[in-house]
Design a protein around this motif. Structure first.
Motif, short mmCIF file in Angstrom:
data_model
loop_
_atom_site.label_atom_id
_atom_site.label_comp_id
_atom_site.label_asym_id
_atom_site.label_seq_id
_atom_site.Cartn_x
_atom_site.Cartn_y
_atom_site.Cartn_z
N ALA A 130 40.17 55.83 49.02
CA ALA A 130 40.58 55.85 49.99
C ALA A 130 40.39 54.57 51.32
N LEU A 131 38.74 54.36 51.67
CA LEU A 131 38.33 53.34 52.13
C LEU A 131 38.72 52.19 51.57
N PHE A 132 38.75 52.09 50.06
CA PHE A 132 38.49 51.16 48.94
C PHE A 132 40.13 50.36 48.90
N ASP A 133 41.07 51.48 49.45
CA ASP A 133 42.20 50.61 49.38
C ASP A 133 42.64 50.53 49.79
N ALA A 134 42.26 50.90 51.43
CA ALA A 134 42.97 50.18 52.94
C ALA A 134 42.17 49.43 52.60
N VAL A 135 40.94 48.45 52.49
CA VAL A 135 40.62 47.42 53.07
C VAL A 135 40.33 46.02 52.15
N LYS A 136 41.50 47.06 50.80
CA LYS A 136 42.34 46.01 50.17
C LYS A 136 43.32 45.81 50.54
N ARG A 137 43.63 46.75 50.74
CA ARG A 137 45.37 46.27 51.50
C ARG A 137 45.87 45.41 53.03
N ALA A 138 44.26 45.29 53.60
CA ALA A 138 44.15 44.63 54.10
C ALA A 138 44.30 43.38 54.48
N GLY A 139 43.42 43.58 52.42
CA GLY A 139 43.36 42.13 52.23
C GLY A 139 41.61 41.15 53.15
N VAL A 140 41.13 41.83 53.14
CA VAL A 140 39.62 41.23 53.88
C VAL A 140 38.19 41.65 53.26
N ILE A 141 38.53 41.56 51.88
CA ILE A 141 37.93 41.79 50.63
C ILE A 141 38.35 40.76 49.47
N ARG A 142 37.67 39.89 48.59
CA ARG A 142 38.28 39.42 47.31
C ARG A 142 38.55 40.33 46.74
N PRO A 143 39.68 39.84 46.01
CA PRO A 143 40.44 40.97 45.50
C PRO A 143 39.98 41.34 44.10
N ASP A 144 39.01 40.90 43.72
CA ASP A 144 38.34 40.91 42.49
C ASP A 144 37.38 41.54 42.22
N ILE A 145 37.12 41.84 43.15
CA ILE A 145 36.41 43.37 43.32
C ILE A 145 36.44 44.98 42.95
N GLU A 146 36.23 45.48 42.35
CA GLU A 146 36.46 46.36 42.10
C GLU A 146 35.24 47.68 42.75
N LEU A 147 36.00 49.23 42.97
CA LEU A 147 35.41 49.92 43.58
C LEU A 147 33.34 50.37 43.19
N ASN A 148 33.17 50.41 42.24
CA ASN A 148 32.96 50.38 40.79
C ASN A 148 31.32 49.62 41.22
N ASP A 149 31.47 48.14 41.99
CA ASP A 149 30.76 47.15 41.75
C ASP A 149 30.13 47.95 43.13
N LEU A 150 30.82 48.30 44.60
CA LEU A 150 30.31 48.58 45.78
C LEU A 150 28.61 49.42 44.85
N THR A 151 28.89 50.27 43.91
CA THR A 151 27.89 50.89 43.82
C THR A 151 26.62 49.94 43.08
N MET A 152 26.79 49.53 42.96
CA MET A 152 25.88 48.08 41.78
C MET A 152 24.60 47.78 43.15
N LEU A 153 26.15 47.18 43.77
CA LEU A 153 25.89 46.27 45.09
C LEU A 153 24.63 46.94 45.66
N LEU A 154 24.74 48.17 46.45
CA LEU A 154 24.24 49.30 46.84
C LEU A 154 22.29 49.75 46.13
N GLU A 155 23.05 49.68 45.20
CA GLU A 155 21.58 50.45 44.20
C GLU A 155 20.50 48.89 44.13
N GLN A 156 21.19 47.80 43.50
CA GLN A 156 20.20 46.47 44.08
C GLN A 156 19.20 46.76 45.59
#
Length: 213
Positions: A130-156
């Motif tokens: 729900a959160l990822f879809d909302a910020v995607k619709r708002a156009g505030v994050i780059r369009p080629d980012i996927e939801l599970n990319d965030l998990t990997m970034l945070l684990e880094q």
């Protein structure tokens, strides 16, 4: 709470904090190491948590609940008319402070999840989507980012372990700032980096043995 119950709650919190510190550093550590770190007798620990697995389950369930609380707060900000990027950034910074991904990184696969874990995990997936879809619709994050990319970034972020807890937090937020600039859609001025880069001494100190053989 009565005095006795309040003291029991404080003791439980000390045990959980110690368990997190011990098992994140070494998932194979014995439960006796938690008792030593917490400064309590092993019998007192076993009265609360009859096995290491029970303790690991509690740690990770608490982590899931904290994660979901951060996601719910971000969604509430969005639905309340808040700025999408501010809500998204606040979500990632809240997770960095909570350090929930250290639990995932170090403790996944070390215990058998319960139905409570499954429910909280399903809730996390629902909130994430729900959160990822909302910020995607708002156009505030780059369009080629996927939801599970965030998990990997945070684990880094969990790999940053230099100095005191305060220094670790400062450095994690420094590099999260770089990550956020990379995630943001469209041209935007670079965000000033908080804190300072690690010094050569800080980097070198990682090679000093923690324990004598």
């Amino acid at each position: 709470m009565s005095g006795r119950r309040a003291q029991a709650a404080r003791n439980d919190e000390v045990i959980l904090q110690s368990a997190r510190a011990v098992f994140v550093a070494d998932p194979s550590a014995p439960i006796a190491a938690v008792a030593e770190h917490a400064g309590v007798g092993i019998s007192a620990l076993y009265r609360r948590y009859p096995s290491k697995e029970e303790l690991l389950r509690r740690l990770c369930l608490d982590g899931l609940k904290r994660y979901n609380a951060e996601a719910e707060a971000a969604l509430a900000a969005l639905t309340g008319g808040g700025d999408p990027w501010t809500a998204f950034e606040g979500f990632l910074r809240g997770l960095t402070d909570a350090d929930t991904h250290s639990l995932t990184q170090n403790l996944a696969g070390t215990f058998t999840p319960t139905d409570d874990h499954m429910r909280e995990s399903a809730r996390a997936e629902e909130l994430n989507t729900a959160l990822f879809d909302a910020v995607k619709r708002a156009g505030v994050i780059r369009p080629d980012i996927e939801l599970n990319d965030l998990t990997m970034l945070l684990e880094q972020q969990t790999a940053i372990k230099i100095g005191s807890p305060e220094r670790i937090s400062e450095l994690r937020h420094r590099y999260l700032t770089l990550t956020l600039d990379a995630l943001r859609a469209g041209p935007a001025p670079a965000t000033p980096l908080p804190g300072s880069a690690p010094t050569a001494r800080e980097l070198g100190e990682r090679w000093i043995p923690r324990h004598k053989s």
